[in-house]
Design a protein around this motif. Structure first.
Motif, PDB file in Angstrom:
ATOM      1  N   LEU A  89       0.859  -1.214  -0.037  1.00  0.00           N
ATOM      2  CA  LEU A  89       0.048   0.030   0.087  1.00  0.00           C
ATOM      3  C   LEU A  89       1.002   1.188  -0.197  1.00  0.00           C
ATOM      4  O   LEU A  89       1.949   1.085   0.362  1.00  0.00           O
ATOM      5  N   PHE A  90       0.277   2.283  -0.548  1.00  0.00           N
ATOM      6  CA  PHE A  90       1.123   3.422  -0.602  1.00  0.00           C
ATOM      7  C   PHE A  90       0.815   4.165   1.178  1.00  0.00           C
ATOM      8  O   PHE A  90      -0.189   4.407   1.322  1.00  0.00           O
ATOM      9  N   SER A  91       2.012   4.517   1.711  1.00  0.00           N
ATOM     10  CA  SER A  91       1.877   5.246   3.142  1.00  0.00           C
ATOM     11  C   SER A  91       1.149   6.556   3.064  1.00  0.00           C
ATOM     12  O   SER A  91       0.780   7.340   1.805  1.00  0.00           O
ATOM     13  N   ALA A  92       0.899   7.132   4.172  1.00  0.00           N
ATOM     14  CA  ALA A  92       0.323   8.363   4.411  1.00  0.00           C
ATOM     15  C   ALA A  92       0.923   9.675   3.925  1.00  0.00           C
ATOM     16  O   ALA A  92       2.219   9.773   4.500  1.00  0.00           O
ATOM     17  N   MET A  93       0.569   9.939   2.960  1.00  0.00           N
ATOM     18  CA  MET A  93       1.122  11.366   2.461  1.00  0.00           C
ATOM     19  C   MET A  93       0.038  12.539   2.227  1.00  0.00           C
ATOM     20  O   MET A  93      -0.857  12.058   1.151  1.00  0.00           O
TER      21      MET A  93
ATOM     22  N   ASP B 188       1.187  -8.500   7.563  1.00  0.00           N
ATOM     23  CA  ASP B 188      -0.149  -8.868   6.671  1.00  0.00           C
ATOM     24  C   ASP B 188       0.238  -8.157   5.408  1.00  0.00           C
ATOM     25  O   ASP B 188      -0.126  -8.491   4.387  1.00  0.00           O
ATOM     26  N   ALA B 189       0.766  -6.948   5.410  1.00  0.00           N
ATOM     27  CA  ALA B 189       1.086  -6.016   4.440  1.00  0.00           C
ATOM     28  C   ALA B 189       2.106  -4.954   4.816  1.00  0.00           C
ATOM     29  O   ALA B 189       2.187  -4.894   5.795  1.00  0.00           O
ATOM     30  N   VAL B 190       2.498  -4.219   3.718  1.00  0.00           N
ATOM     31  CA  VAL B 190       3.248  -3.150   4.303  1.00  0.00           C
ATOM     32  C   VAL B 190       2.756  -1.626   3.654  1.00  0.00           C
ATOM     33  O   VAL B 190       2.362  -1.783   2.395  1.00  0.00           O
ATOM     34  N   TYR B 191       3.155  -0.863   4.051  1.00  0.00           N
ATOM     35  CA  TYR B 191       3.173   0.540   3.343  1.00  0.00           C
ATOM     36  C   TYR B 191       4.526   0.896   2.875  1.00  0.00           C
ATOM     37  O   TYR B 191       5.491   0.815   3.737  1.00  0.00           O
ATOM     38  N   ILE B 192       4.402   1.538   1.668  1.00  0.00           N
ATOM     39  CA  ILE B 192       5.729   2.080   1.054  1.00  0.00           C
ATOM     40  C   ILE B 192       5.410   3.763   0.733  1.00  0.00           C
ATOM     41  O   ILE B 192       4.510   3.972   0.205  1.00  0.00           O
ATOM     42  N   GLY B 193       6.266   4.405   1.315  1.00  0.00           N
ATOM     43  CA  GLY B 193       6.126   6.090   1.124  1.00  0.00           C
ATOM     44  C   GLY B 193       7.362   6.513   0.223  1.00  0.00           C
ATOM     45  O   GLY B 193       7.187   6.982  -0.849  1.00  0.00           O
ATOM     46  N   THR B 194       8.706   6.252   0.976  1.00  0.00           N
ATOM     47  CA  THR B 194       9.834   6.671   0.253  1.00  0.00           C
ATOM     48  C   THR B 194       9.969   6.092  -1.139  1.00  0.00           C
ATOM     49  O   THR B 194      10.188   6.808  -2.122  1.00  0.00           O
ATOM     50  N   PRO B 195       9.823   4.779  -1.307  1.00  0.00           N
ATOM     51  CA  PRO B 195      10.012   4.055  -2.677  1.00  0.00           C
ATOM     52  C   PRO B 195       8.939   4.844  -3.562  1.00  0.00           C
ATOM     53  O   PRO B 195       9.384   4.916  -4.574  1.00  0.00           O
ATOM     54  N   ALA B 196       7.847   5.203  -3.119  1.00  0.00           N
ATOM     55  CA  ALA B 196       6.893   5.676  -4.020  1.00  0.00           C
ATOM     56  C   ALA B 196       7.296   7.258  -4.555  1.00  0.00           C
ATOM     57  O   ALA B 196       7.137   7.665  -5.545  1.00  0.00           O
TER      58      ALA B 196
ATOM     59  N   LEU C 148       4.569   4.422 -10.918  1.00  0.00           N
ATOM     60  CA  LEU C 148       4.226   3.978  -9.579  1.00  0.00           C
ATOM     61  C   LEU C 148       3.507   2.217  -9.910  1.00  0.00           C
ATOM     62  O   LEU C 148       3.888   1.630  -9.027  1.00  0.00           O
ATOM     63  N   VAL C 149       2.646   2.477 -11.019  1.00  0.00           N
ATOM     64  CA  VAL C 149       2.240   1.237 -11.192  1.00  0.00           C
ATOM     65  C   VAL C 149       3.226   0.020 -11.516  1.00  0.00           C
ATOM     66  O   VAL C 149       3.247  -1.104 -11.579  1.00  0.00           O
ATOM     67  N   ASN C 150       4.306   0.591 -12.408  1.00  0.00           N
ATOM     68  CA  ASN C 150       5.603  -0.230 -12.812  1.00  0.00           C
ATOM     69  C   ASN C 150       6.218  -0.685 -11.658  1.00  0.00           C
ATOM     70  O   ASN C 150       6.505  -1.839 -11.506  1.00  0.00           O
ATOM     71  N   LEU C 151       6.321   0.275 -10.649  1.00  0.00           N
ATOM     72  CA  LEU C 151       6.991  -0.360  -9.271  1.00  0.00           C
ATOM     73  C   LEU C 151       6.233  -1.297  -8.573  1.00  0.00           C
ATOM     74  O   LEU C 151       6.879  -2.517  -8.273  1.00  0.00           O
ATOM     75  N   LEU C 152       5.099  -1.233  -8.551  1.00  0.00           N
ATOM     76  CA  LEU C 152       4.071  -2.195  -8.000  1.00  0.00           C
ATOM     77  C   LEU C 152       4.120  -3.497  -8.585  1.00  0.00           C
ATOM     78  O   LEU C 152       4.283  -4.464  -8.103  1.00  0.00           O
ATOM     79  N   LYS C 153       3.966  -3.461  -9.959  1.00  0.00           N
ATOM     80  CA  LYS C 153       4.114  -4.570 -10.858  1.00  0.00           C
ATOM     81  C   LYS C 153       5.375  -5.387 -10.631  1.00  0.00           C
ATOM     82  O   LYS C 153       5.396  -6.655 -10.654  1.00  0.00           O
ATOM     83  N   ALA C 154       6.445  -4.485 -10.795  1.00  0.00           N
ATOM     84  CA  ALA C 154       7.889  -5.376 -10.694  1.00  0.00           C
ATOM     85  C   ALA C 154       8.221  -5.902  -9.284  1.00  0.00           C
ATOM     86  O   ALA C 154       8.583  -7.141  -9.223  1.00  0.00           O
ATOM     87  N   TRP C 155       7.707  -5.186  -8.390  1.00  0.00           N
ATOM     88  CA  TRP C 155       7.913  -5.827  -6.977  1.00  0.00           C
ATOM     89  C   TRP C 155       6.969  -6.967  -6.594  1.00  0.00           C
ATOM     90  O   TRP C 155       7.405  -7.938  -6.153  1.00  0.00           O
TER      91      TRP C 155
END
Length: 512
Positions: free
Chosen positions: A181-185, A410-418, A459-466
């Motif tokens: 998931l994308f972190s709180a920003m 169960d899941a992770v937030y990513i902020g800086t990578p986004a 961002l979609v490419n990053l999610l897809k790759a990971w």
């Protein structure tokens, strides 16, 4: 030219942080660097027909070097230094000089950059061999789908004439296609285009973005089914529709980058659109108190959790976000018992738009240790199924995420990578309101540099790759569903860790 200072002015004793090298054989004096730099580093001298650079203003964002059409610029850490001293490093001396000149608290952006042990780099994964064959993710179905929310202790079914019917009324759960998931920003901390890019990418990939505490603009509420909306201490942008369009409502108690303190969005960043979204006067400081003033106990927290469930007709999972501090496991236990459906924990390396540097770098614990201790405590107390656990703060690649899930998340937030995917280079100047990449700024000239169509694609490419890499790692372990990895610490081994660290992480050493 004689250099004079007014009597009340103070000459700065600071050394420049970065060296600006310009290759004369390549520079064509097109002045692109001058136009790209919001900090005013570059200038053109018509008298001498030369480009000049004020290195004291350079923050190392690399925008000018990337955009230079002839690649004539090199920006690198300035080599000048003080006499080597193990106690008084360059950073310590510079920070002290800065405070002697300003008299203020040093603010910074991004996450903690201190060399605390990164446990991800000391944990290795298992792989299937011989008796438990590996799975080829290119040929076999691999399941990353994740459900966030409270789970039942047991399910009851009725059997009538061969028909099977589920009797138990299920708790609200949110389905996401990848455990990322994308972190709180918040809109305000980041630009409108950056905020919109996160929403678009989450919607396209089937995951969630988090609004932070800045509200959700009316025109972006069409992305509500992919939004985690925050209810923070400032209550900015909160209204009934805000809660009801969202997938998850999150109560923000703490943040990894600045545990124990609130937030401050300077008035100059509170433009008309932000004031409308946050429901505060234009140009006024948006101050978030350190505590939620209606929460001073687990009972108070429970009251707010159920008030939000009532406001959303018990159709939304309610999350509680805290920073990882020394007694995080006990706190998480209390949150689960207070009625939360999800607990989000944010580690010391979590990012921020603005925080006191002394807090960012010295308060909190690494997320790896926090995940393990929270998961172990909830399992030991028999309440692990009552909440989903989302981890945040310091994820750099897909392997970190796989290890976090094996530790119990169960899941992770990513902020800086986004942010990096959108162009951020971690220059740590988010708090200045100047961002040459158009991400952490409200300057219309700078923010329009970020195209939401292109940024969301990145961002979609990053999610897809990971996600694909996670499937590869699962396949290598002989696992075909992320659910089978959650809390499966047998898939982890520690390398170069002390006994107490292995004990907290709940894993064996390599070779055992």
């Amino acid at each position: 030219m004689k250099f004079l200072l007014k009597k009340e002015e103070m000459f700065s004793f600071m050394l420049p942080e970065f060296l600006v090298e310009r290759r004369g054989d390549r520079c064509i004096k097109c002045r692109v660097c001058e136009r790209q730099c919001g900090f005013g580093v570059h200038s053109y001298d018509e008298m001498s027909n030369t480009m000049r650079a004020d290195e004291m203003k350079c923050v190392g964002c690399q925008r000018c070097a990337v955009m230079c059409p002839t690649k004539a610029l090199i920006i690198r850490p300035h080599p000048s230094d003080y006499r080597p001293n193990a106690n008084w490093t360059r950073e310590k001396i510079q920070d002290l000089k800065k405070q002697a000149e300003s008299g203020g608290v040093i603010l910074t952006g991004s996450g903690c950059d201190k060399p605390y042990r990164i446990y991800w780099d000391h944990i290795v994964l298992n792989a299937a061999q011989v008796t438990n064959p590996a799975i080829d993710p290119l040929r076999e179905p691999m399941e990353l789908r994740t459900f966030l929310g409270r789970k039942h202790d047991k399910l009851e079914f009725s059997f009538d004439g061969g028909e099977v019917e589920l009797v138990t009324e299920l708790y609200p759960n949110v389905q996401i296609e990848t455990p990322i998931l994308f972190s709180a920003m918040s809109y305000g901390a980041i630009s409108y285009n950056a905020f919109k890019s996160l929403a678009m990418a989450a919607s396209e990939y089937g995951t969630l973005f988090n609004t932070g505490e800045g509200g959700l603009p009316k025109e972006l509420r069409k992305f509500g089914k992919n939004a985690v909306v925050q209810c923070a201490s400032g209550r900015f942008g909160v209204d009934p529709e805000y809660f009801n369009v969202a997938a998850i409502v999150e109560i923000k108690i703490g943040q990894g980058a600045k545990p124990g303190i609130g937030g401050h969005l300077p008035g100059e960043k509170v433009t008309k659109p932000i004031s409308e979204t946050r429901m505060i006067p234009e140009g006024t400081d948006a101050l978030s108190p350190a505590p939620q003033h209606d929460i001073y106990s687990i009972e108070d927290l429970s009251t707010l959790i159920y008030a939000l469930k009532e406001a959303t007709n018990y159709e939304k999972p309610v999350s509680v976000k805290i920073a990882t501090v020394h007694n995080v496991a006990a706190i998480a236990s209390g949150i689960a018992r207070a009625g939360a459906d999800i607990i989000a924990i944010d580690g010391i390396r979590g990012g921020t738009g603005a925080a006191p540097k002394i807090i960012r770098d010295n308060v909190g614990i690494p997320i790896e240790l926090a995940i393990a201790s929270v998961d172990e405590r909830l399992r030991r107390e028999g309440i692990r199924n009552k909440v989903s656990l989302i981890a945040a703060g310091g994820f750099r690649n897909s392997a970190d995420i796989v290890k976090a899930i094996a530790l119990g998340a169960d899941a992770v937030y990513i902020g800086t990578p986004a942010l990096i995917a959108m162009g951020c280079t971690l220059c740590q100047k988010c708090h200045t309101g100047i961002c040459n990449w158009g991400i952490c700024t409200q300057d219309p000239q700078l923010s329009k540099r970020l195209n939401p169509e292109i940024a969301s694609k990145r961002l979609v490419n990053l999610l897809k790759a990971w996600s694909n890499e996670i499937k590869e790692m699962l396949g290598a372990m002989g696992i075909n569903a992320i659910e089978s990895l959650r809390g499966n610490r047998e898939m982890l081994r520690g390398v170069g860790l002390q006994e107490w660290e292995l004990e907290v992480l709940g894993i064996k050493g390599a070779g055992e």
